[in-house]
Design a protein around this motif. Sequence first.
Motif, PDB file in Angstrom:
ATOM      1  N   THR A 130       0.834  -1.209   0.000  1.00 42.27           N
ATOM      2  CA  THR A 130       0.000   0.000   0.000  1.00 42.27           C
ATOM      3  C   THR A 130       0.860   1.247   0.000  1.00 42.27           C
ATOM      4  O   THR A 130       0.592   2.205  -0.738  1.00 42.27           O
ATOM      5  CB  THR A 130      -0.929   0.019   1.225  1.00 42.27           C
ATOM      6  N   ARG A 131       1.917   1.254   0.794  1.00 40.91           N
ATOM      7  CA  ARG A 131       2.781   2.436   0.891  1.00 40.91           C
ATOM      8  C   ARG A 131       3.483   2.718  -0.432  1.00 40.91           C
ATOM      9  O   ARG A 131       3.596   3.879  -0.851  1.00 40.91           O
ATOM     10  CB  ARG A 131       3.802   2.221   2.007  1.00 40.91           C
ATOM     11  N   VAL A 132       3.967   1.682  -1.101  1.00 42.84           N
ATOM     12  CA  VAL A 132       4.663   1.873  -2.372  1.00 42.84           C
ATOM     13  C   VAL A 132       3.695   2.365  -3.451  1.00 42.84           C
ATOM     14  O   VAL A 132       4.035   3.243  -4.251  1.00 42.84           O
ATOM     15  CB  VAL A 132       5.353   0.568  -2.819  1.00 42.84           C
ATOM     16  N   ALA A 133       2.492   1.813  -3.468  1.00 41.56           N
ATOM     17  CA  ALA A 133       1.497   2.229  -4.461  1.00 41.56           C
ATOM     18  C   ALA A 133       1.136   3.705  -4.296  1.00 41.56           C
ATOM     19  O   ALA A 133       1.103   4.471  -5.275  1.00 41.56           O
ATOM     20  CB  ALA A 133       0.247   1.365  -4.346  1.00 41.56           C
ATOM     21  N   VAL A 134       0.884   4.123  -3.073  1.00 42.60           N
ATOM     22  CA  VAL A 134       0.553   5.529  -2.817  1.00 42.60           C
ATOM     23  C   VAL A 134       1.770   6.408  -3.089  1.00 42.60           C
ATOM     24  O   VAL A 134       1.647   7.512  -3.633  1.00 42.60           O
ATOM     25  CB  VAL A 134       0.068   5.712  -1.361  1.00 42.60           C
ATOM     26  N   PHE A 136       4.079   5.968  -5.317  1.00 46.14           N
ATOM     27  CA  PHE A 136       4.246   6.147  -6.767  1.00 46.14           C
ATOM     28  C   PHE A 136       3.322   7.246  -7.276  1.00 46.14           C
ATOM     29  O   PHE A 136       3.736   8.122  -8.036  1.00 46.14           O
ATOM     30  CB  PHE A 136       3.948   4.838  -7.503  1.00 46.14           C
ATOM     31  N   VAL A 137       2.073   7.207  -6.852  1.00 44.44           N
ATOM     32  CA  VAL A 137       1.095   8.207  -7.299  1.00 44.44           C
ATOM     33  C   VAL A 137       1.500   9.613  -6.858  1.00 44.44           C
ATOM     34  O   VAL A 137       1.354  10.582  -7.622  1.00 44.44           O
ATOM     35  CB  VAL A 137      -0.310   7.863  -6.747  1.00 44.44           C
ATOM     36  N   LEU A 138       2.046   9.729  -5.652  1.00 45.05           N
ATOM     37  CA  LEU A 138       2.332  11.041  -5.079  1.00 45.05           C
ATOM     38  C   LEU A 138       3.807  11.426  -5.132  1.00 45.05           C
ATOM     39  O   LEU A 138       4.203  12.429  -4.533  1.00 45.05           O
ATOM     40  CB  LEU A 138       1.846  11.086  -3.630  1.00 45.05           C
ATOM     41  N   PHE A 174       9.548  11.814 -11.145  1.00 46.87           N
ATOM     42  CA  PHE A 174       9.637  10.525 -10.448  1.00 46.87           C
ATOM     43  C   PHE A 174      11.054  10.235  -9.952  1.00 46.87           C
ATOM     44  O   PHE A 174      11.405   9.084  -9.697  1.00 46.87           O
ATOM     45  CB  PHE A 174       9.131   9.406 -11.354  1.00 46.87           C
ATOM     46  N   ARG A 175      11.837  11.285  -9.789  1.00 48.24           N
ATOM     47  CA  ARG A 175      13.183  11.110  -9.244  1.00 48.24           C
ATOM     48  C   ARG A 175      13.097  10.629  -7.808  1.00 48.24           C
ATOM     49  O   ARG A 175      12.297  11.103  -7.013  1.00 48.24           O
ATOM     50  CB  ARG A 175      13.961  12.419  -9.293  1.00 48.24           C
ATOM     51  N   GLY A 176      13.947   9.678  -7.494  1.00 48.62           N
ATOM     52  CA  GLY A 176      14.012   9.184  -6.126  1.00 48.62           C
ATOM     53  C   GLY A 176      12.953   8.164  -5.775  1.00 48.62           C
ATOM     54  O   GLY A 176      12.886   7.719  -4.626  1.00 48.62           O
ATOM     55  N   PHE A 177      12.118   7.758  -6.772  1.00 43.89           N
ATOM     56  CA  PHE A 177      11.047   6.817  -6.434  1.00 43.89           C
ATOM     57  C   PHE A 177      11.594   5.470  -5.974  1.00 43.89           C
ATOM     58  O   PHE A 177      11.075   4.875  -5.025  1.00 43.89           O
ATOM     59  CB  PHE A 177      10.103   6.614  -7.625  1.00 43.89           C
ATOM     60  N   LEU A 178      12.649   4.983  -6.634  1.00 43.89           N
ATOM     61  CA  LEU A 178      13.219   3.692  -6.246  1.00 43.89           C
ATOM     62  C   LEU A 178      13.748   3.751  -4.820  1.00 43.89           C
ATOM     63  O   LEU A 178      13.492   2.853  -4.004  1.00 43.89           O
ATOM     64  CB  LEU A 178      14.327   3.285  -7.211  1.00 43.89           C
ATOM     65  N   ALA A 179      14.476   4.820  -4.504  1.00 46.08           N
ATOM     66  CA  ALA A 179      14.996   4.971  -3.137  1.00 46.08           C
ATOM     67  C   ALA A 179      13.853   5.120  -2.142  1.00 46.08           C
ATOM     68  O   ALA A 179      13.903   4.577  -1.032  1.00 46.08           O
ATOM     69  CB  ALA A 179      15.920   6.188  -3.063  1.00 46.08           C
ATOM     70  N   SER A 180      12.807   5.855  -2.548  1.00 47.10           N
ATOM     71  CA  SER A 180      11.640   6.009  -1.676  1.00 47.10           C
ATOM     72  C   SER A 180      10.985   4.659  -1.411  1.00 47.10           C
ATOM     73  O   SER A 180      10.567   4.371  -0.285  1.00 47.10           O
ATOM     74  CB  SER A 180      10.622   6.960  -2.313  1.00 47.10           C
ATOM     75  N   SER A 181      10.896   3.840  -2.448  1.00 49.66           N
ATOM     76  CA  SER A 181      10.274   2.519  -2.304  1.00 49.66           C
ATOM     77  C   SER A 181      11.095   1.621  -1.392  1.00 49.66           C
ATOM     78  O   SER A 181      10.547   0.876  -0.575  1.00 49.66           O
ATOM     79  CB  SER A 181      10.106   1.860  -3.679  1.00 49.66           C
ATOM     80  N   LEU A 182      12.427   1.684  -1.546  1.00 48.52           N
ATOM     81  CA  LEU A 182      13.303   0.875  -0.701  1.00 48.52           C
ATOM     82  C   LEU A 182      13.227   1.323   0.761  1.00 48.52           C
ATOM     83  O   LEU A 182      13.505   0.533   1.665  1.00 48.52           O
ATOM     84  CB  LEU A 182      14.748   0.981  -1.206  1.00 48.52           C
ATOM     85  N   ARG A 183      12.850   2.591   0.966  1.00 48.91           N
ATOM     86  CA  ARG A 183      12.648   3.090   2.326  1.00 48.91           C
ATOM     87  C   ARG A 183      11.238   2.787   2.816  1.00 48.91           C
ATOM     88  O   ARG A 183      11.033   2.293   3.931  1.00 48.91           O
ATOM     89  CB  ARG A 183      12.883   4.602   2.359  1.00 48.91           C
ATOM     90  N   ASP A 184      10.248   3.073   1.975  1.00 49.99           N
ATOM     91  CA  ASP A 184       8.851   3.019   2.412  1.00 49.99           C
ATOM     92  C   ASP A 184       8.304   1.605   2.578  1.00 49.99           C
ATOM     93  O   ASP A 184       7.513   1.358   3.489  1.00 49.99           O
ATOM     94  CB  ASP A 184       7.957   3.776   1.413  1.00 49.99           C
ATOM     95  N   ALA A 185       8.697   0.689   1.678  1.00 50.68           N
ATOM     96  CA  ALA A 185       8.160  -0.673   1.761  1.00 50.68           C
ATOM     97  C   ALA A 185       8.529  -1.340   3.092  1.00 50.68           C
ATOM     98  O   ALA A 185       7.642  -1.795   3.821  1.00 50.68           O
ATOM     99  CB  ALA A 185       8.631  -1.505   0.569  1.00 50.68           C
ATOM    100  N   PRO A 186       9.828  -1.415   3.429  1.00 52.75           N
ATOM    101  CA  PRO A 186      10.154  -2.020   4.734  1.00 52.75           C
ATOM    102  C   PRO A 186       9.664  -1.191   5.906  1.00 52.75           C
ATOM    103  O   PRO A 186       9.271  -1.741   6.934  1.00 52.75           O
ATOM    104  CB  PRO A 186      11.682  -2.121   4.716  1.00 52.75           C
ATOM    105  N   TYR A 187       9.670   0.160   5.763  1.00 52.12           N
ATOM    106  CA  TYR A 187       9.208   0.994   6.872  1.00 52.12           C
ATOM    107  C   TYR A 187       7.741   0.697   7.189  1.00 52.12           C
ATOM    108  O   TYR A 187       7.380   0.438   8.347  1.00 52.12           O
ATOM    109  CB  TYR A 187       9.355   2.490   6.545  1.00 52.12           C
TER     110      TYR A 187
END
Length: 311
Positions: A130-134, A136-138, A174-187
């Motif tokens: 859920t966190r990664v999906a939201v 990406f949109v934002l 969409f800069r930083g999305f991969l890093a955000s995902s690597l942070r947000d998914a486990p968080y």
Amino acid sequence: MSDVGKHLFSGALSGLTSSLFLQPFDLIKTRLQQGDATLGAKQRGAIRSTARAIVSSSSNGVLGLWRGTSATLIRNVPGIALYMTGLNQARGFMAVSPIFAAVRKRDPERHSSVLPVLTNSGNLLAGATTRVAVGFVLNPLSVLKARYESNLHAYSSLISSARSITRAGPSELFRGFLASSLRDAPYAGLFLVFYEGVKHEAASILPPSSPLTSAMLHSCSAAAAGTVATLATHPFDVIKTRMQVRTEQKYHGLTRTVLAVWNERGIYSFFDGASLRLSRKILSSAIGWAVYESLLVFARSRNVQKSGLYS
């Protein structure tokens, strides 16, 4: 109000409350993480000197610490509302599966929560996806927020910064999305696992027998969960911020950014602003989840009272 509407409203109010109170933490953290070459290695980690610099350079004085609040609200209010609502929908969907449904039963008379109960693996998966999906949109709003808080970009207004980023195209949005995902998914996954676990165990010590004790239970459980999840994922927050606010070639791409951060001060660079993010996450989690769940519990109790009157 529909069930989805209740979750959207509760999540939005949660995001509004935490964002308004805690914006200075976000602003100072961004300044510490951006890697400003004008700051020495010792000053870079100095929260007080950074705060003083912001106040002294702002025409609004102390209110300068709330720079970027509008960008934060634009990002966090809908973001938290969508996340909370999406998370509830995902957990509700997963709760009907024997793979993810928790064995323990919820006592409807206890005011601990009205949310679906899942196993640890279910909470981990629901929170992460859920966190990664939201996110990406934002993500465009996350870039906007980071750059507006940074002092490396000469943005005179929120609108001008939005125009500048939009003109740069999808690669910037969409800069930083991969890093955000690597942070947000486990968080998000770790947070939900620890939040539900701590809340379940703490209920025996602090029985949620009233709205006040229920709010305290949610607040303390969220603070504990936020501590664990934040410490585990902070390096990716540094990488994400650096990718979103810096335009140099060495910050283009995840691998390049990791190497650039490492070459500064080694492992210590990955924990710039850690105390600020930890403080903010503890407080925002405590405030946000207490507001969110308390509103839902209140709505449930009102519905129970109404059904009793008309039964």
